[in-house]
Design a protein around this motif. Structure first.
Motif, PDB file in Angstrom:
ATOM      1  N   ARG A 198       1.371  -1.223   0.231  1.00 60.39           N
ATOM      2  CA  ARG A 198      -0.331  -0.407   0.497  1.00 60.39           C
ATOM      3  C   ARG A 198       0.891   1.062   0.267  1.00 60.39           C
ATOM      4  O   ARG A 198       0.119   1.920  -0.287  1.00 60.39           O
ATOM      5  CB  ARG A 198      -0.778   0.014   1.095  1.00 60.39           C
ATOM      6  N   THR A 199       1.951   1.325   0.629  1.00 61.51           N
ATOM      7  CA  THR A 199       3.115   2.487   0.119  1.00 61.51           C
ATOM      8  C   THR A 199       3.610   2.635  -0.911  1.00 61.51           C
ATOM      9  O   THR A 199       3.941   3.816  -1.177  1.00 61.51           O
ATOM     10  CB  THR A 199       4.299   2.176   1.528  1.00 61.51           C
ATOM     11  N   GLY A 200       3.891   1.396  -2.199  1.00 58.95           N
ATOM     12  CA  GLY A 200       3.538   1.750  -3.126  1.00 58.95           C
ATOM     13  C   GLY A 200       4.831   1.274  -4.002  1.00 58.95           C
ATOM     14  O   GLY A 200       5.417   1.467  -4.380  1.00 58.95           O
ATOM     15  N   VAL A 201       5.787   0.983  -2.834  1.00 59.95           N
ATOM     16  CA  VAL A 201       6.888  -0.198  -3.205  1.00 59.95           C
ATOM     17  C   VAL A 201       6.641  -1.723  -3.757  1.00 59.95           C
ATOM     18  O   VAL A 201       5.765  -2.208  -3.597  1.00 59.95           O
ATOM     19  CB  VAL A 201       8.116  -0.241  -1.946  1.00 59.95           C
ATOM     20  N   THR A 202       7.752  -1.904  -4.424  1.00 63.65           N
ATOM     21  CA  THR A 202       7.531  -3.029  -4.694  1.00 63.65           C
ATOM     22  C   THR A 202       8.420  -3.897  -3.558  1.00 63.65           C
ATOM     23  O   THR A 202       9.478  -3.631  -3.037  1.00 63.65           O
ATOM     24  CB  THR A 202       7.628  -3.383  -6.150  1.00 63.65           C
ATOM     25  N   ILE A 203       8.114  -5.519  -4.084  1.00 65.99           N
ATOM     26  CA  ILE A 203       8.699  -6.333  -3.501  1.00 65.99           C
ATOM     27  C   ILE A 203       8.798  -7.936  -4.334  1.00 65.99           C
ATOM     28  O   ILE A 203       8.736  -8.163  -4.847  1.00 65.99           O
ATOM     29  CB  ILE A 203       7.244  -7.458  -2.190  1.00 65.99           C
ATOM     30  N   ALA A 204      10.317  -7.901  -4.211  1.00 67.21           N
ATOM     31  CA  ALA A 204      11.689  -9.752  -4.855  1.00 67.21           C
ATOM     32  C   ALA A 204      11.895 -10.610  -3.322  1.00 67.21           C
ATOM     33  O   ALA A 204      12.295 -10.097  -2.290  1.00 67.21           O
ATOM     34  CB  ALA A 204      12.259  -8.674  -5.163  1.00 67.21           C
ATOM     35  N   ILE A 205      11.917 -11.236  -3.925  1.00 67.16           N
ATOM     36  CA  ILE A 205      12.381 -12.532  -2.943  1.00 67.16           C
ATOM     37  C   ILE A 205      13.485 -12.771  -3.316  1.00 67.16           C
ATOM     38  O   ILE A 205      14.449 -13.495  -4.636  1.00 67.16           O
ATOM     39  CB  ILE A 205      11.495 -13.778  -2.943  1.00 67.16           C
ATOM     40  N   ASP A 206      14.653 -12.681  -2.870  1.00 69.68           N
ATOM     41  CA  ASP A 206      16.186 -12.909  -2.573  1.00 69.68           C
ATOM     42  C   ASP A 206      16.082 -14.163  -3.185  1.00 69.68           C
ATOM     43  O   ASP A 206      16.223 -14.613  -1.858  1.00 69.68           O
ATOM     44  CB  ASP A 206      16.610 -12.382  -2.064  1.00 69.68           C
ATOM     45  N   ASP A 207      17.438 -14.679  -3.177  1.00 68.57           N
ATOM     46  CA  ASP A 207      18.277 -16.417  -3.198  1.00 68.57           C
ATOM     47  C   ASP A 207      17.029 -17.031  -3.564  1.00 68.57           C
ATOM     48  O   ASP A 207      16.886 -18.608  -2.883  1.00 68.57           O
ATOM     49  CB  ASP A 207      19.202 -16.496  -1.811  1.00 68.57           C
ATOM     50  N   PHE A 208      15.919 -16.347  -4.629  1.00 68.84           N
ATOM     51  CA  PHE A 208      15.275 -17.641  -4.811  1.00 68.84           C
ATOM     52  C   PHE A 208      15.257 -19.331  -5.071  1.00 68.84           C
ATOM     53  O   PHE A 208      16.531 -19.654  -6.530  1.00 68.84           O
ATOM     54  CB  PHE A 208      14.167 -17.302  -5.777  1.00 68.84           C
TER      55      PHE A 208
ATOM     56  N   THR B  16      16.736 -21.662  -2.731  1.00 68.02           N
ATOM     57  CA  THR B  16      17.790 -22.100  -1.412  1.00 68.02           C
ATOM     58  C   THR B  16      16.660 -22.651  -0.897  1.00 68.02           C
ATOM     59  O   THR B  16      17.331 -23.390   0.123  1.00 68.02           O
ATOM     60  CB  THR B  16      19.000 -21.387  -1.293  1.00 68.02           C
ATOM     61  N   GLY B  17      15.662 -22.029  -0.820  1.00 73.27           N
ATOM     62  CA  GLY B  17      14.211 -22.563   0.735  1.00 73.27           C
ATOM     63  C   GLY B  17      13.818 -23.318  -0.585  1.00 73.27           C
ATOM     64  O   GLY B  17      13.815 -24.643  -1.128  1.00 73.27           O
ATOM     65  N   PHE B  18      12.727 -23.679   0.314  1.00 76.91           N
ATOM     66  CA  PHE B  18      11.669 -24.207   0.304  1.00 76.91           C
ATOM     67  C   PHE B  18       9.950 -23.889   0.174  1.00 76.91           C
ATOM     68  O   PHE B  18       9.026 -24.540   0.845  1.00 76.91           O
ATOM     69  CB  PHE B  18      11.464 -26.156   1.487  1.00 76.91           C
ATOM     70  N   SER B  19      10.178 -23.085  -0.836  1.00 78.95           N
ATOM     71  CA  SER B  19       8.470 -22.386  -1.110  1.00 78.95           C
ATOM     72  C   SER B  19       7.353 -22.883  -0.992  1.00 78.95           C
ATOM     73  O   SER B  19       8.174 -24.365  -2.053  1.00 78.95           O
ATOM     74  CB  SER B  19       8.941 -21.541  -2.186  1.00 78.95           C
ATOM     75  N   SER B  20       6.201 -23.069  -1.290  1.00 77.09           N
ATOM     76  CA  SER B  20       5.013 -23.457  -1.053  1.00 77.09           C
ATOM     77  C   SER B  20       4.814 -22.372  -2.357  1.00 77.09           C
ATOM     78  O   SER B  20       4.256 -20.859  -1.965  1.00 77.09           O
ATOM     79  CB  SER B  20       4.016 -23.210   0.385  1.00 77.09           C
ATOM     80  N   LEU B  21       4.446 -23.036  -3.388  1.00 74.27           N
ATOM     81  CA  LEU B  21       3.877 -22.218  -4.447  1.00 74.27           C
ATOM     82  C   LEU B  21       2.446 -21.401  -4.769  1.00 74.27           C
ATOM     83  O   LEU B  21       2.533 -20.292  -5.110  1.00 74.27           O
ATOM     84  CB  LEU B  21       3.760 -23.038  -5.508  1.00 74.27           C
ATOM     85  N   SER B  22       1.457 -22.353  -3.938  1.00 78.37           N
ATOM     86  CA  SER B  22       0.277 -21.450  -3.182  1.00 78.37           C
ATOM     87  C   SER B  22       0.412 -20.404  -2.363  1.00 78.37           C
ATOM     88  O   SER B  22      -0.340 -19.211  -3.002  1.00 78.37           O
ATOM     89  CB  SER B  22      -0.657 -22.946  -2.958  1.00 78.37           C
ATOM     90  N   TYR B  23       1.292 -20.734  -1.527  1.00 73.96           N
ATOM     91  CA  TYR B  23       1.763 -19.076  -0.940  1.00 73.96           C
ATOM     92  C   TYR B  23       2.628 -17.955  -1.947  1.00 73.96           C
ATOM     93  O   TYR B  23       1.817 -16.816  -1.622  1.00 73.96           O
ATOM     94  CB  TYR B  23       2.325 -19.923   0.477  1.00 73.96           C
ATOM     95  N   LEU B  24       3.453 -18.358  -2.359  1.00 73.22           N
ATOM     96  CA  LEU B  24       3.936 -17.702  -3.420  1.00 73.22           C
ATOM     97  C   LEU B  24       3.398 -16.839  -3.995  1.00 73.22           C
ATOM     98  O   LEU B  24       2.975 -15.637  -4.620  1.00 73.22           O
ATOM     99  CB  LEU B  24       4.551 -18.664  -4.086  1.00 73.22           C
ATOM    100  N   GLN B  25       1.827 -17.598  -4.696  1.00 73.87           N
ATOM    101  CA  GLN B  25       0.602 -16.691  -5.548  1.00 73.87           C
ATOM    102  C   GLN B  25       0.507 -15.761  -4.444  1.00 73.87           C
ATOM    103  O   GLN B  25       0.355 -14.618  -4.695  1.00 73.87           O
ATOM    104  CB  GLN B  25       0.049 -17.243  -5.925  1.00 73.87           C
ATOM    105  N   ARG B  26       0.173 -15.748  -3.863  1.00 72.76           N
ATOM    106  CA  ARG B  26      -0.424 -14.682  -2.907  1.00 72.76           C
ATOM    107  C   ARG B  26       0.418 -13.682  -1.984  1.00 72.76           C
ATOM    108  O   ARG B  26       0.158 -12.817  -1.378  1.00 72.76           O
ATOM    109  CB  ARG B  26      -1.154 -15.443  -1.659  1.00 72.76           C
TER     110      ARG B  26
ATOM    111  N   ILE C 268       4.162 -10.717  -4.724  1.00 71.28           N
ATOM    112  CA  ILE C 268       5.482  -9.465  -5.076  1.00 71.28           C
ATOM    113  C   ILE C 268       5.999  -9.741  -5.656  1.00 71.28           C
ATOM    114  O   ILE C 268       4.811  -9.977  -7.408  1.00 71.28           O
ATOM    115  CB  ILE C 268       6.474 -11.526  -4.279  1.00 71.28           C
ATOM    116  N   ASP C 269       6.303  -8.405  -6.643  1.00 70.54           N
ATOM    117  CA  ASP C 269       7.139  -8.541  -8.134  1.00 70.54           C
ATOM    118  C   ASP C 269       8.335  -9.053  -8.352  1.00 70.54           C
ATOM    119  O   ASP C 269       8.185  -8.831  -9.884  1.00 70.54           O
ATOM    120  CB  ASP C 269       7.065  -6.771  -7.841  1.00 70.54           C
TER     121      ASP C 269
END
Length: 775
Positions: A667-677, A679-689, A692-693
Motif C-alpha cells: 500500500r505504500t507503493g514499493v515493490t517486493i522481491a524474493i532474494d536467493d530464490f 535455496t529454500g522450500f517455497s510453497s507455490l500456493s503461498y508464493l502466489q498470494r 511479490i513483484d
C-alpha cells in the motif's frame, strides 16, 4: 506529703500516657519553705546532648517526674558537641547521656562518644545514641568500640520506650558503679563483650558466650546455649511448613560445651528424652523462658537473652556450687552485652543470607556459587568436577498458566530434588529464574543422572506436574579462568543446548568460547564503527541482458575499519541481527538508498529501480512499517521505484503473517522481491498470494549453469515460474559472458554481477551510469 511515685508496672500498658507525680499546690509549697530543708536526695544525672531545643523539652517532660531505681532524674543540657565537651570536663557522676548523632557535623555525636571513652576515660556513663536521620546510622564497629548502651531513632522513641531505654541504661550504670570495687570482674565483662563482637555466625557467637561466662565466673565453661523458635517453622523459615522441607524444633541447641558439646545443632527435646544433663538443662531453660528472666539456683545458672522476631536465646550452665552476689551481677551485666551482640550477629547473618542465598529456595545464589567455584578451581577436586546449569523447559508458560505461587512451589520442589540427588559433596544453587546449577563430581553431575530426576512428575498442590530440563555443562579441568568465567561458559553451553534440542544437553568446548568472544568483540566493534561512520552503502547495477542497459541497482552495506580492512557482510550482518543493531543500520541503508535514488533521478535516470535488503529482524520489528513510510515521505522518493528484498526462508516461515504484512507494505507503493530464490522450500500456493513483484535467482544456480544440467534446470525452472506468475526475474552473480548468454537464451530478462559491475560508491555509480547508459 506528696503521694509516692507510681511504679513502671502501673503505666507500662498505656502506650501514650504516663502517670506523673501530683505537684504540690503553691500554698503548700510556701509552707514547706518554712520547714527545715532535708538533705539532698540522691539523683540520677542525665545529660541531654542535642541541637534541637524541642528534644530537650520533650525529654524532660516525659521523664522529669518519674523515679528510676528509687531516685529521681536530674537533667543537664548541652546544645552542641562542643558545649557537651565543656560540660563533661567540669561535671561528674553523670549516669546517662542521651546523645544526638547528627549535630554541627554529620558525625558529631560519634566524635563526642570517642572523646568520652578515649580522652575523658569515662567508662561508667551509659551512652544512648539518638538520631532523626536514620541514613546516618552508626556502623556496628562504632557501637562496639564506643560501648554504646543503645541506639534508637527519634521517631521510635515513644514515652514508654524512652522510659524503658533510660531505665535500662540507669540500671546498667548502677550495676557498673556497684561493682566498681571489683574492677577486675568488670574488665572481664568488657573484654568478653569485645571478644564476642568479633565473632561471626550464631553458632560461633554461642560457643563464645559459654566460654566467656566460664571466664567471668572463673569456672569451667560447661553448658548449652539454645534458641527458642516461637512458631512451628520449616527449614526455609516459613510458618506454614512445606511438605518437602523438615520442620525446625521449638528449642534447638546452638552451641554446647563440655558434656553438652555433642548436642550442637540438635533439638534439645530429643536429647532430653535420653535423660542425663540434657534433661535437667531442658527443664531449667523452659522455666527461665517461661519466667522471662535469669534464674540462679544452687546447681546452675540459666540466662535468658531476648532476641527480635519473637525468638529468644537461653543458656544453662551447671554449677557445683552456687554463685555469689557479685558473680550474679556480673552475669546480669554481661547478659545485656550478649543480647545486643546476638541481635547484631543475627543481623549480619541475615545480611549474609540475603547477599549469598536465594530467598525462595534457600540455595546459594550466583554470587555464592562463584565463590564456591573459585575455591573448587584452586583445589584437587577440580580434576573431576563438572559445573552444570539446569534450565526448566517452558517454565514461563507453566508460571503464567497456573500462577506465580504455583510456580514458586514447583521451583522449591525442583531445588529439593536436585539437593538430594548426589550426597553431601554436591553443591546446588539457584542462579536466577528457572535456572539451577549443580556442581560436583562427574560421577554424579552427568546428563543421564540429572535429567532422569525429571522423569518422575512433581506433586504440587495435589497436581502431578511433568517438567523437562535442558543442561549446559563445563568440565572444570578444561577451564583456565575464574569461577565467573566458568559460569559464563556453562551458560554458553546451555544456550547451544536449547538451540539444538529441548530436554537435551551440551558440553562446553574451547572453540565455543573463542567463537563467542569473537562475536562479542565484533559486536562492540560494529557499534563503535557504526557510530564513527565506518559503515557505508555501495551499489551494484542491474542490467537488461539483451540491451545491456542499466535498469536498477542493489544497495549493499559495507564496513571498512579505520585500518582500511573490509569486513565481510557474511560476518557482521548476523552480528548486527543478533545484537538488534540491524534496526538502526537497516534504517540507515534504506534512507541512504532513497537519497541516492533521488539524486540519480535528478541526473536523468528516471526509469531506475533501487533494491534494498530487509532482514528478518527488521521485518519483525513493530515499527518497521512506520519507519518505511517516514523514510519515503522525508526523502520524497517515488515509492514505485523502491524495491524491498526479503529472503525465501523469511517468506515461508510464517506465510500467513507475511501475507498481511506485505499487503500493508504494498500500500505504500514499493515493490517486493524474493532474494536467493531456489535455496529454500517455497510453497507455490503461498508464493502466489504474497503479492511479490520479482524473483532473484541465487548466485549458486547461476554459477552451476555452465557446469551441470541440474544448475541450468533450476535456473530455467525459476525463470519459467516467474513468467507464469507474471513476475520479473533477476539473475545474481553473473560473472562471464557464457552465463549471460545462457540466461538470455533461457528467457531471463535481467542480470547482476561482476560481469557488468562490482558494487561501487555513489560517485562511481553515477560515473558508471553516464558511461553505460545509451544516449
Amino acid at each position: 506529703m506528696p503521694p509516692s511515685r507510681p511504679p513502671f508496672e502501673a503505666i507500662k500498658d498505656d502506650p501514650d500516657d504516663l502517670v506523673f507525680v501530683e505537684e504540690a499546690a503553691p500554698a503548700a509549697a510556701l509552707l514547706a519553705a518554712d520547714q527545715p530543708q532535708p538533705q539532698p536526695q540522691p539523683v540520677w544525672r542525665v545529660l541531654i546532648v542535642d541541637d534541637d531545643a524541642d528534644v530537650h523539652t520533650t525529654t524532660t517532660f516525659a521523664l522529669g517526674n518519674l523515679e528510676m531505681q528509687s531516685r529521681p532524674l536530674e537533667f543537664l543540657h548541652a546544645y552542641s558537641a562542643a558545649e557537651a565537651r565543656a560540660l563533661l570536663a567540669r561535671e561528674a557522676d553523670i549516669a546517662v547521656i542521651l546523645l544526638d548523632v547528627v549535630m554541627e557535623e554529620d558525625d558529631a555525636g560519634l566524635k563526642l562518644a570517642r572523646h568520652i571513652r578515649e580522652t575523658l576515660k569515662l567508662a561508667d556513663v551509659r551512652i544512648i545514641l539518638r538520631t532523626g536521620q536514620p541514613g546516618y546510622a552508626p556502623e556496628i564497629e562504632a557501637i562496639r568500640d564506643f560501648d554504646i548502651n543503645d541506639y534508637k531513632t527519634k521517631s521510635e522513641l515513644t514515652r514508654i520506650k524512652l522510659y524503658t531505654t533510660v531505665t535500662a541504661a540507669v540500671r546498667s550504670y548502677e550495676q557498673i558503679r556497684a561493682i566498681g570495687n571489683s574492677r577486675s570482674g568488670l574488665d572481664r565483662v568488657v573484654r568478653a563483650g569485645v571478644a564476642l563482637m568479633a565473632l561471626q555466625g550464631v553458632a560461633a557467637f554461642g560457643a563464645g558466650v559459654l566460654g566467656q561466662v566460664g571466664h567471668i565466673i572463673g569456672r569451667d565453661a560447661d553448658g548449652v546455649l539454645c534458641v527458642h523458635h516461637p512458631f512451628d517453622l520449616d527449614a526455609a523459615g516459613a510458618s506454614s511448613p512445606r511438605p518437602h522441607l523438615p520442620r525446625l524444633p521449638r528449642l534447638q541447641v546452638v552451641a554446647g560445651a563440655g558434656a553438652f558439646g555433642p548436642l550442637a545443632g540438635s533439638a534439645l527435646s530429643d536429647a532430653a528424652r535420653a535423660g542425663g544433663p540434657a534433661s535437667a538443662a531442658l527443664a531449667a531453660i523452659d522455666g527461665a523462658l517461661a519466667a522471662g528472666t535469669n534464674v540462679f539456683t544452687d546447681h546452675g545458672a540459666t540466662l535468658v537473652f531476648h532476641g527480635k522476631g519473637g525468638r529468644q536465646f537461653a543458656a544453662h550452665i551447671p554449677l557445683a556450687a552456687p554463685l555469689g552476689d557479685l558473680e550474679q551481677r556480673l552475669l546480669e551485666v554481661f547478659g545485656g552485652t550478649v543480647a545486643v551482640g546476638l541481635e547484631n550477629v543475627e543481623l549480619l547473618s541475615h545480611l549474609h543470607t540475603a547477599a549469598f542465598y536465594d530467598q525462595l529456595s534457600k540455595l546459594p545464589n550466583r554470587t555464592r556459587l562463584v565463590e564456591i567455584l573459585d575455591a573448587t578451581l584452586d583445589s584437587p577436586a577440580r580434576a573431576s568436577a563438572i559445573l552444570s546449569l539446569v534450565d526448566l523447559d517452558h517454565f514461563a508458560e507453566t508460571n503464567d498458566a497456573l500462577g506465580h505461587q504455583f510456580g514458586d512451589l514447583l521451583l522449591a520442589a525442583v531445588a529439593y530434588r536436585l539437593q538430594h540427588c548426589g550426597g553431601l559433596d554436591l553443591t546446588v544453587a539457584r542462579i536466577g529464574g528457572d535456572i539451577f546449577s549443580v556442581l560436583g563430581d562427574a560421577s554424579v553431575v552427568n546428563p543421564a543422572h540429572i535429567l532422569a530426576l525429571f522423569a518422575t512428575p512433581f506433586s504440587i498442590d495435589g497436581q502431578d506436574v511433568r517438567v523437562s530440563a535442558t543442561m549446559g555443562l563445563v568440565r572444570l579441568i578444561e577451564h583456565d579462568g575464574s569461577g565467573a568465567d566458568a559460569l559464563k561458559d556453562a551458560d554458553i553451553a546451555l544456550k547451544r543446548a536449547k538451540v539444538q534440542q529441548r530436554a537435551g544437553h551440551f558440553y562446553f568446548s574451547r572453540s565455543m568460547g573463542v567463537e563467542i568472544r569473537e562475536r562479542v568483540r565484533l559486536m562492540h566493534a560494529l557499534r563503535t564503527g557504526f557510530a564513527a561512520g565506518q559503515l557505508f552503502v555501495a551499489y551494484q547495477p542491474q542490467v537488461d541482458l539483451v540491451s545491456r542497459r542499466p535498469v536498477g541497482a542493489e544497495a549493499l552495506l559495507r564496513w571498512r575499519t579505520d585500518d582500511g580492512t573490509l569486513v565481510s557482510p557474511a560476518v557482521f550482518i548476523p552480528i548486527a541481527e543478533y545484537s538488534g543493531l540491524i534496526i538502526e543500520i537497516g534504517e540507515f541503508v534504506l534512507r541512504s538508498a532513497c537519497h541516492e535514488l533521488v539524486r540519480l533521478r535528478a541526473a536523468g535516470h528516471l526509469d531506475f529501480t533501487m533494491s534494498v535488503n530487509v532482514s528478518q529482524v527488521q521485518f519483525r520489528h513493530p515499527l518497521f512499517l512506520q519507519m518505511l513510510r517516514t523514510a519515503l515521505a522525508e526523502t520524497a522518493v517515488p515509492p514505485q521505484f523502491v524495491e524491498l528484498e526479503i529472503t525465501e526462508s523469511m517468506a515461508m516461515e510464517e506465510p500467513q503473517l507475511l501475507i498481511a504484512m506485505l499487503a500493508e507494505i504494498k500500500r505504500t507503493g514499493v515493490t517486493i522481491a524474493i532474494d536467493d530464490f531456489g535455496t529454500g522450500f517455497s510453497s507455490l500456493s503461498y508464493l502466489q498470494r504474497l503479492q511479490i513483484d520479482r524473483l532473484k535467482i541465487d548466485r549458486a544456480f547461476v554459477t552451476e549453469i555452465t557446469h551441470s544440467a541440474r544448475g541450468s534446470s533450476i535456473a530455467e525452472m525459476v525463470i519459467q515460474l516467474g513468467r507464469n506468475l507474471g513476475l520479473t526475474v533477476v539473475a545474481e552473480g553473473v560473472e562471464d559472458e557464457r552465463q549471460a548468454h545462457i540466461l538470455q537464451l533461457l528467457g531471463c530478462p535481467m542480470g547482476q554481477g561482476f560481469l557488468f559491475a562490482r558494487p561501487m560508491p555513489p560517485a562511481e555509480l553515477q560515473q558508471w551510469l553516464r558511461e553505460n547508459t545509451p544516449a
